[in-house]
Design an enzyme around this catalytic site. Structure first.
Site, PDB file in Angstrom:
ATOM      1  N   GLU A   1       0.889  -1.185   0.058  1.00  0.00           N
ATOM      2  CA  GLU A   1       0.016  -0.022   0.069  1.00  0.00           C
ATOM      3  C   GLU A   1       0.714   1.328   0.029  1.00  0.00           C
ATOM      4  O   GLU A   1       0.660   2.071   1.060  1.00  0.00           O
ATOM      5  CB  GLU A   1      -0.871   0.021   1.054  1.00  0.00           C
ATOM      6  CG  GLU A   1      -1.898  -1.022   1.185  1.00  0.00           C
ATOM      7  CD  GLU A   1      -2.829  -0.931   2.425  1.00  0.00           C
ATOM      8  OE1 GLU A   1      -4.089  -1.791   2.189  1.00  0.00           O
ATOM      9  OE2 GLU A   1      -2.724  -0.445   3.329  1.00  0.00           O
TER      10      GLU A   1
ATOM     11  N   GLU B   1      -6.547  -7.503  -0.465  1.00  0.00           N
ATOM     12  CA  GLU B   1      -7.458  -7.496   0.585  1.00  0.00           C
ATOM     13  C   GLU B   1      -8.842  -7.040   0.562  1.00  0.00           C
ATOM     14  O   GLU B   1      -8.888  -6.194   0.016  1.00  0.00           O
ATOM     15  CB  GLU B   1      -6.586  -6.378   1.744  1.00  0.00           C
ATOM     16  CG  GLU B   1      -5.243  -6.650   2.105  1.00  0.00           C
ATOM     17  CD  GLU B   1      -4.565  -5.565   2.873  1.00  0.00           C
ATOM     18  OE1 GLU B   1      -5.326  -4.843   3.600  1.00  0.00           O
ATOM     19  OE2 GLU B   1      -3.271  -5.549   3.000  1.00  0.00           O
TER      20      GLU B   1
END
Length: 691
Positions: free
Chosen positions: A161, A320
């Protein structure tokens, strides 16, 4: 722009057939080793075949500088692989260990006031630090050398991320990198002066060394908009350069192993230009967390469709999402019954060939201990884990039926999204702070779904001009190149929808002069002279405007001065005469070349657009769904060579809906199939059919 990397998908372990990858982040270093065997037994029960390992493990992988400990990770990977569970191995570089930042505090990022972001959370490093890059690449090479021949590692998970917490860094390292970025982009300082309009407020620069980051300029002041737009481009690119360096270090040693990094694509997740990043991964991955409330399914489908657009319709990985509540909102709402399965199948429908969660086992300590997981605090005797097992069985069946490798079928309508237009609309000196680019594409996606049309969400660099119809929703920036594409698209028969706040400026945020939308006025057949922002910030100001078709505009309306003879007015504003709006054009359709261009000159929201679209679609010659079709989100995945088609039907309402069964039922979650050829889908339900 680099050439796009060739698509490469993680291959199954030796002796296994391709399956939908299913699993999540696995953090065995948070648990005593005796828990690992239980984890693997439960993974088998759930149908897990893929886990990401080592994402935040730098301090355990390299406990001291230059001292590596791979023994624990070797044991975990060996247990997983022998159990048939493939490993997506992280580079481990997402957050540096304490020994590194204590020795080199100069790697820590600084905010716009010069304050240092100290360790204590994650991503406390600056992307432009040569010192930090050196340490990160040493770990990448050590990981690659150690695991290059490991048969259980099927992919590299590079970083994690990027930019989630360190998107902006205002340090001197960043300043020097920004100067070099500007020189590479513009060539001369005069070109920078021109792009940033530095004649305004005496901001002219004589040399690249005079370029500084947009540091704190005082509360209530206004940063140079051209500079700020380029700063956002640079910040995304700086992180991308760091990612590329890590990726290349891994692939130099393990050239045959596909790599990815997890994006954060969502309707409002606009900090990084993920479409540009999509050129640099072997396969696209995304982390997505649901929006609670009535927009839950629609926002998820919109975001997944945008991810499919970034992937250019190649399979992508949902790296995710959550089984239920997250931990980072002020109020962390749980998933409703059925949504765990429904949400995963919605991502799958939109092109994902991997369905993964954060995380496998819910943490008992740390900042994410209240974030839901596949094995919750309550353990396997829980509804969450039973749903996880149900989903695993359904994914297994869909794999047997041949779903992996099929692609999201192309829609007839493309809704265009542009990261840079969003960044430009974020400036604090605009016609209205209530208007941002990102909300309008989502409203159009939802309004089209209300008409039974499931649109594709396509990045502005993508092939939106290859669709029957395309929507430019508040696309604030239109470059010369995009304007040319618009013109040629409609000329050759394309059907274009353009809204307020589109085409106001070029890619430098310089206004297209002569009236809006400046570069495509002839295409849309209207000329906007000024804007009428709407709101209640002062007594007596207009909060909204009614239209003649019965809908209401809010936040923003255009003052359309001229309408071309080739255009037809479909709706006008209705207001008191003294406002100057009564009878003024609001929605028009123009004939241009062999195509048509509709213009919507106000913010109508999802509800107003939905009510306006039947007439608009009819005028544009676009077939919508039949009566009641808007209650169901219909998505198809297709095999372009073998002819297989998978139809996904999602209930968008809180009432049971009845649908026709279009093929062989494969999955019926909160759905009941009748022998008569119809089915009932309950709220949060989904039906998957094979044709």
């Amino acid at each position: 722009m680099n050439e796009r990397k060739q698509f490469q998908w993680p291959q199954p372990l030796e002796g296994n057939r391709p399956r939908i990858w299913y699993g999540g982040d696995y953090n065995p270093d948070q648990w005593p080793e005796e828990v690992w065997d239980e984890d693997i037994e439960l993974m088998h029960r759930a149908g897990v075949n893929f886990v990401s390992v080592g994402i935040f493990s730098w301090a355990k992988l390299e406990p001291e500088e230059g001292v590596y400990d791979f023994d624990w990770l070797d044991r975990v990977i060996d247990k997983l692989g022998k159990a048939g569970i493939a490993v997506d191995l992280a580079s481990g570089t997402a957050s540096p260990p304490m020994w590194l930042t204590q020795k080199h505090p100069e790697v820590l990022w600084e905010d716009e006031r010069g304050d240092t972001c100290w360790p204590g959370a994650r991503q406390h490093w600056r992307a432009t630090s040569p010192v930090f890059l050196d340490y990160a690449l040493k770990l990448c090479r050590a990981m690659a050398e150690h695991y290059q021949d490991n048969p259980y590692v099927v992919a590299w998970h590079v970083g994690n991320e990027y930019g989630c917490h360190n998107r902006f860094d205002y340090s001197d390292d960043a300043m020097r990198a920004f100067q070099k970025w500007c020189e590479a982009r513009y060539g001369t300082i005069e070109a920078v002066n021109d792009a940033w309009g530095t004649a305004f407020w005496a901001q002219r620069m004589n040399d690249f060394s005079e370029i500084i980051p947009p540091r704190f300029i005082g509360d209530g002041n206004f940063m140079n908009p051209g500079k700020l737009l380029d700063w956002k481009r640079f910040s995304s690119d700086a992180l991308l350069e760091f990612y590329r360096a890590e990726r290349d270090a891994l692939l130099e040693i393990t050239p045959g192993k596909p790599q990815t990094t997890n994006f954060m694509v969502s309707a409002s997740g606009t900090g990084i230009d993920y479409d540009k990043w999509g050129y640099d991964v072997d396969f696209v991955s995304n982390d997505h967390y649901f929006t609670p409330g009535e927009a839950h399914l629609d926002e998820l489908a919109y975001s997944a469709s945008l991810c499919d657009g970034i992937a250019r319709k190649n399979p992508w990985a949902l790296m995710e999402h959550s089984t239920s509540a997250v931990n980072w909102r002020p109020i962390n709402h749980r998933c409703e019954p059925g949504e765990l399965v429904r949400d995963s199948l919605a991502h799958l429908a939109m092109g994902a060939d991997a369905i993964c969660y954060f995380q496998w086992r819910q943490s008992k300590a740390g900042a994410e201990k209240w974030h839901s997981s596949m094995v919750p605090h309550a353990g396997p005797d829980s509804q969450v884990f039973r749903d996880v097992c149900e989903l695993g069985a359904e994914l297994d069946r869909l794999s047997d039926e041949g779903l992996p490798g099929t692609r999201l079928a192309k829609s007839s309508v493309a809704v265009v999204f542009d990261y840079e237009s969003q960044w430009a609309t974020e400036h604090t000196a605009t016609p209205s702070q209530q208007v941002r680019h990102w909300t309008e594409p989502l409203d159009w996606f939802r309004a089209l779904a209300d008409q039974g049309l499931t649109a594709d969400v396509v990045p502005v660099r993508g092939g939106w001009d290859q669709y029957e119809a395309a929507v430019l929703p508040s696309l604030y920036l239109l470059s010369e190149e995009t304007s040319r594409r618009v013109r040629e698209y409609v000329e050759r028969g394309g059907k274009l929808f353009v809204t307020y706040y589109t085409g106001l400026a070029d890619e430098r945020d310089h206004i297209w002069l002569g009236g809006y939308p400046g570069s495509i006025r002839d295409v849309v057949g209207v000329r906007v002279e000024e804007f009428a922002p709407l709101g209640t910030d002062h007594p007596g100001t207009m909060a909204s405007l009614k239209l003649s078709n019965g809908v209401e505009a809010y936040d923003f309306a255009d003052v359309i001065g001229d309408v071309a003879e080739s255009a037809r007015v479909l709706a006008t504003f209705q207001a008191d005469p003294w406002t100057g709006f009564d009878g003024a054009p609001a929605i028009t359709v123009n004939t241009y070349g062999d195509g048509k261009a509709a213009y919507v000159g106000a913010r109508l929201g999802r509800e107003g657009l939905s009510a306006s679209l039947p007439q608009l679609l009819d005028e544009m010659g676009i077939a919508a769904g039949g009566p009641g079709s808007g209650k169901v989100l219909r998505v198809e995945r297709v095999d372009e060579t073998g002819g297989r088609r998978f139809v996904f039907l999602f209930n968008r309402t809180h009432e049971t809906v009845e649908v026709d069964v279009e093929g062989e039922p494969l999955v019926a979650s909160l759905a009941r199939v009748d022998e008569s050829g119809t089915a009932e889908i309950s709220p949060n339900g989904v039906l998957v059919l094979k044709r």
